[in-house]
Structure formats: C-alpha cells, structure tokens
Design a protein around this motif. Structure first.
Motif, PDB file in Angstrom:
ATOM      1  N   ILE A  46      40.084  81.960  63.151  1.00 42.86           N
ATOM      2  CA  ILE A  46      38.637  81.897  62.933  1.00 42.86           C
ATOM      3  C   ILE A  46      38.318  81.913  61.446  1.00 42.86           C
ATOM      4  O   ILE A  46      37.489  81.125  60.963  1.00 42.86           O
ATOM      5  CB  ILE A  46      37.937  83.073  63.652  1.00 42.86           C
ATOM      6  N   ILE A  47      38.961  82.816  60.691  1.00 43.39           N
ATOM      7  CA  ILE A  47      38.712  82.925  59.251  1.00 43.39           C
ATOM      8  C   ILE A  47      39.088  81.635  58.531  1.00 43.39           C
ATOM      9  O   ILE A  47      38.340  81.137  57.672  1.00 43.39           O
ATOM     10  CB  ILE A  47      39.498  84.114  58.650  1.00 43.39           C
ATOM     11  N   ILE A  48      40.261  81.085  58.871  1.00 43.05           N
ATOM     12  CA  ILE A  48      40.719  79.841  58.227  1.00 43.05           C
ATOM     13  C   ILE A  48      39.720  78.715  58.464  1.00 43.05           C
ATOM     14  O   ILE A  48      39.380  77.959  57.550  1.00 43.05           O
ATOM     15  CB  ILE A  48      42.116  79.445  58.753  1.00 43.05           C
ATOM     16  N   ILE A  49      39.235  78.594  59.696  1.00 39.98           N
ATOM     17  CA  ILE A  49      38.281  77.534  60.026  1.00 39.98           C
ATOM     18  C   ILE A  49      36.958  77.741  59.303  1.00 39.98           C
ATOM     19  O   ILE A  49      36.341  76.789  58.807  1.00 39.98           O
ATOM     20  CB  ILE A  49      38.067  77.470  61.550  1.00 39.98           C
ATOM     21  N   LEU A  50      36.522  78.985  59.181  1.00 38.78           N
ATOM     22  CA  LEU A  50      35.232  79.262  58.550  1.00 38.78           C
ATOM     23  C   LEU A  50      35.256  79.030  57.041  1.00 38.78           C
ATOM     24  O   LEU A  50      34.287  78.516  56.471  1.00 38.78           O
ATOM     25  CB  LEU A  50      34.800  80.703  58.847  1.00 38.78           C
ATOM     26  N   ILE A  51      36.356  79.402  56.377  1.00 37.72           N
ATOM     27  CA  ILE A  51      36.389  79.323  54.913  1.00 37.72           C
ATOM     28  C   ILE A  51      36.909  77.984  54.395  1.00 37.72           C
ATOM     29  O   ILE A  51      36.773  77.698  53.205  1.00 37.72           O
ATOM     30  CB  ILE A  51      37.242  80.463  54.315  1.00 37.72           C
ATOM     31  N   VAL A 301      45.775  72.702  59.789  1.00 40.43           N
ATOM     32  CA  VAL A 301      45.806  74.166  59.823  1.00 40.43           C
ATOM     33  C   VAL A 301      46.966  74.689  58.993  1.00 40.43           C
ATOM     34  O   VAL A 301      46.815  75.671  58.250  1.00 40.43           O
ATOM     35  CB  VAL A 301      45.903  74.673  61.281  1.00 40.43           C
ATOM     36  N   LYS A 302      48.130  74.041  59.082  1.00 44.08           N
ATOM     37  CA  LYS A 302      49.295  74.478  58.303  1.00 44.08           C
ATOM     38  C   LYS A 302      49.042  74.352  56.805  1.00 44.08           C
ATOM     39  O   LYS A 302      49.451  75.218  56.026  1.00 44.08           O
ATOM     40  CB  LYS A 302      50.534  73.661  58.708  1.00 44.08           C
ATOM     41  N   GLU A 303      48.362  73.280  56.403  1.00 46.45           N
ATOM     42  CA  GLU A 303      48.053  73.107  54.981  1.00 46.45           C
ATOM     43  C   GLU A 303      47.115  74.192  54.483  1.00 46.45           C
ATOM     44  O   GLU A 303      47.282  74.728  53.389  1.00 46.45           O
ATOM     45  CB  GLU A 303      47.434  71.727  54.751  1.00 46.45           C
ATOM     46  N   GLN A 304      46.115  74.543  55.307  1.00 49.95           N
ATOM     47  CA  GLN A 304      45.175  75.595  54.908  1.00 49.95           C
ATOM     48  C   GLN A 304      45.868  76.959  54.871  1.00 49.95           C
ATOM     49  O   GLN A 304      45.570  77.783  54.002  1.00 49.95           O
ATOM     50  CB  GLN A 304      43.988  75.637  55.879  1.00 49.95           C
ATOM     51  N   LYS A 307      47.735  77.100  51.609  1.00 44.69           N
ATOM     52  CA  LYS A 307      46.826  77.312  50.481  1.00 44.69           C
ATOM     53  C   LYS A 307      46.396  78.775  50.390  1.00 44.69           C
ATOM     54  O   LYS A 307      46.379  79.367  49.324  1.00 44.69           O
ATOM     55  CB  LYS A 307      45.594  76.418  50.627  1.00 44.69           C
ATOM     56  N   ILE A 308      46.034  79.336  51.551  1.00 45.62           N
ATOM     57  CA  ILE A 308      45.609  80.733  51.577  1.00 45.62           C
ATOM     58  C   ILE A 308      46.771  81.644  51.200  1.00 45.62           C
ATOM     59  O   ILE A 308      46.614  82.608  50.450  1.00 45.62           O
ATOM     60  CB  ILE A 308      45.052  81.103  52.961  1.00 45.62           C
ATOM     61  N   ILE A 313      49.513  85.146  47.170  1.00 42.10           N
ATOM     62  CA  ILE A 313      50.733  85.512  46.444  1.00 42.10           C
ATOM     63  C   ILE A 313      50.506  85.465  44.937  1.00 42.10           C
ATOM     64  O   ILE A 313      50.945  86.338  44.190  1.00 42.10           O
ATOM     65  CB  ILE A 313      51.887  84.570  46.844  1.00 42.10           C
ATOM     66  N   SER A 314      49.800  84.436  44.481  1.00 41.58           N
ATOM     67  CA  SER A 314      49.554  84.297  43.043  1.00 41.58           C
ATOM     68  C   SER A 314      48.055  84.163  42.779  1.00 41.58           C
ATOM     69  O   SER A 314      47.575  83.062  42.494  1.00 41.58           O
ATOM     70  CB  SER A 314      50.292  83.082  42.502  1.00 41.58           C
ATOM     71  N   PRO A 315      47.303  85.252  42.894  1.00 40.93           N
ATOM     72  CA  PRO A 315      45.854  85.188  42.718  1.00 40.93           C
ATOM     73  C   PRO A 315      45.445  84.792  41.304  1.00 40.93           C
ATOM     74  O   PRO A 315      44.422  84.158  41.100  1.00 40.93           O
ATOM     75  CB  PRO A 315      45.399  86.610  43.040  1.00 40.93           C
ATOM     76  N   ASN A 316      46.229  85.146  40.284  1.00 36.41           N
ATOM     77  CA  ASN A 316      45.894  84.823  38.896  1.00 36.41           C
ATOM     78  C   ASN A 316      45.897  83.314  38.660  1.00 36.41           C
ATOM     79  O   ASN A 316      45.016  82.758  38.020  1.00 36.41           O
ATOM     80  CB  ASN A 316      46.854  85.504  37.921  1.00 36.41           C
ATOM     81  N   GLU A 317      46.945  82.638  39.216  1.00 33.53           N
ATOM     82  CA  GLU A 317      47.033  81.205  39.069  1.00 33.53           C
ATOM     83  C   GLU A 317      45.885  80.514  39.784  1.00 33.53           C
ATOM     84  O   GLU A 317      45.337  79.520  39.330  1.00 33.53           O
ATOM     85  CB  GLU A 317      48.369  80.698  39.638  1.00 33.53           C
ATOM     86  N   HIS A 318      45.509  81.102  40.925  1.00 34.21           N
ATOM     87  CA  HIS A 318      44.415  80.523  41.703  1.00 34.21           C
ATOM     88  C   HIS A 318      43.113  80.629  40.922  1.00 34.21           C
ATOM     89  O   HIS A 318      42.304  79.699  40.910  1.00 34.21           O
ATOM     90  CB  HIS A 318      44.301  81.255  43.045  1.00 34.21           C
TER      91      HIS A 318
END
Length: 322
Positions: A46-51, A301-304, A307-308, A313-318
């Motif tokens: 649900i979260i993946i689809i919403l965001i 779905v796998k691509e999302q 990405k998530i 894992i690397s929030p700074n790079e994001h």
C-alpha cells in the motif's frame, strides 16, 4: 431455555487444531510469522503504491484495495487463533462469533469481486489500449471499487442480518474460527433456507466472478496472440500475478463452498478436519502470498522496491540528488 427440546447455546467452543501444548507452540510460531509477513507485506504494498507516482494507475489502485482487504481478512481470524493456541478453553461469545462470520464473509466476498474487477481492468488495457484511459478513468475506478464494496456488503451481510440463527447445544465447532459453514451446524431449526442462501451467495460471489474472469482471459489470450512476440510477453507479464492469485484463492474457496466440505448437515463429525485446513489456505495463506506474488512477478513494483531500498540504505546520496 429450550427450542424443540434443544438447549440454546450462549457461547461457542472452538476445537482448534490440537490440545497438545508442544504442537500448539509450533503452530503459534508458524502462524505468527505468517501474520507478520501478511501485515508487513500488504502494508508495504500500500505504501509503495501511494508514494510512487509511477504506480498511480488503475491496476495498482485495485491492487491497493486488495492489500487493504488482505490485512483485515487475515486479522479477522489470526489474532483470535494465536490466543486460542495457549488457551485451555477456546470459548467465544455468540455475538463475537457472529461478528467474525460477518467480517470474514464480507471481506472474502469483496476479494472475489475485486479479483474479477482486476481481470476486467487487464482485459480493457490489453484488448482496447486506445480506449483504456477513457474507459478506466479515475472517476470510473472509484465508482467500480465502491460498487464492489457495496455489493459485497449487500450480498453477504444483509441476508445474514435478515435471517438470525439460534444456536443450540452441543456448541462445539471443529474449526479455529467461526466459519459460516461450521457455525450453521449449530442451528436449532431447519437450515434448508440458510443452505439455499449460502449457496446463492457463493454462486454470485464465487462462480459468477470466476466465469467472468475466464471469459476476460479468453479475450486477452485471443488478442495477445495477434500481436508481435516481443509485445506478447510484456502483455502476458501484466497478467501472470493476477492469474496465480485467482487460481490459489478461487480454487480453495470453491472446494470449501462447493465441495464435500459444503455439506451443512447438523450431524456434526468432530473428526472431520478438511474444512478448517482448507480455510487456513484461503483465509490465512493467500493474504500472505498475494503481496509476495505481485512483488516478485511485477517489474514496476520491484523497481520501486529497489528505489525505496536504496534510498533507505544511502539517505545522504538520495538527498544530494534533489
């Protein structure tokens, strides 16, 4: 109190799976893992689809509805089952039993109709791609989803409310939950009309949607075979997950409601376990498998998920990419 020389029951005793403590500990670990995977998996879906804006299309809108149903469908049975595994007396009030029947029946019927609606969505997308944005516009998707929820409530819950049942002793049910087929065996009166209603509801919510799904996939296959081989595999890949979910859910549900377990005779045989084992599959296992199947067989779905996962894992790079 007596009705036709039968004592009215005020509560229900669920026989569950076993009285052996060691077996129940193993079952507890097994079912709690399933429940956690079910809740987390469907909630993540649900979260993946919403965001994810890429997933804001009708197919994933219906998938979001399916995940929402699966969370509560599994929750209608598993928490009580987990508690009962460590209880000597698996007692449930008639009111609680009735509520569980209404909720599980309503959500199960909603899932049946929703899977048919998802097949219709795939059929329009593949057979009429040019008209798809117009036919499956958002206002229509909202109306179709609302129609599924309303029809499920009207078909499954309303008849039960209009036909209250008096339960008599012995009040034992050879089940881990209040399943309508198991509960009806406690009836004090003739259950012919109840049987007829259950059969009609099962026909409308199980057989008719299943036949509709078969027809839609006949149309899909006939159209896909006309296109190029490269595009053909892409078209089939969008349907693979749905076909697997349909087969798993409908097969077990139809065995339950139209097979040997659908015999509602009030001559209770406590040694017969077929019904509750079948219920485990479509009431507990299927809600867990649905998000796994859709995430493994769906490229978007796998691509999302990747990405998530990479952003976690690397929030700074994001953050630097903004």
């Amino acid at each position: 109190m007596e009705t036709h020389n039968k004592t009215l029951a005020t509560e229900v005793i669920l026989l569950g799976f076993s009285d052996n403590r060691q077996i129940n500990i193993v079952l507890f670990l097994f079912f709690i893992i399933i429940y956690l995977v079910t809740v987390v998996g469907n909630f993540l879906m649900i979260i993946i689809i919403l965001i994810s804006s890429q997933l804001h299309v009708p197919m994933y809108f219906f998938l979001c509805n399916l995940s929402f149903i699966d969370i509560f469908y599994s929750s209608s049975a598993l928490p009580k089952l987990l508690v009962d595994l460590f209880s000597k007396e698996r007692i449930m009030s008639l009111v609680g039993c009735g509520i569980q029947v209404y909720i599980s029946t309503f959500l199960g019927d909603t899932e049946c109709l929703l899977l048919a609606l998802m097949a219709y969505d795939r059929c329009i997308a593949i057979c009429y791609p040019l008209y798809y944005p117009m036919i499956m516009r958002w206002t229509m998707c909202y109306r179709l989803a609302a129609f599924v929820w309303f029809m499920s409530f009207f078909i499954s819950v309303v008849p039960s409310l209009l036909m209250p049942m008096k339960a008599c002793n012995p009040n034992r049910i050879n089940h881990f939950m209040c399943e309508i087929i198991a509960v009806i065996k406690l009836s004090c009166d003739n259950i012919y009309l109840n049987e007829l209603v259950i059969f009609c509801v099962s026909f409308i919510t199980l057989l008719l949607p299943f036949f509709f799904i078969i027809i839609t996939y006949i149309c899909i296959i006939s159209n896909v075979l006309k296109i190029k081989s490269v595009e053909r595999s892409k078209a089939f890949s969008t349907c693979t997950s749905h076909i697997i979910v349909v087969v798993l859910f409908y097969w077990t549900a139809m065995v339950m409601y139209f097979g040997p377990s659908s015999q509602y005779s009030t001559n209770q045989d406590y040694s017969t376990n077929q019904g509750k084992y079948i219920s485990v599959f479509y009431n507990i296992i299927c809600p867990m498998l649905n998000p796994i199947i859709y995430s493994l067989n769906n490229k978007d779905v796998k691509e999302q998920l990747k990405k998530i996962g990479s952003s976690c894992i690397s929030p700074n790079e994001h953050l630097n990419t903004w």
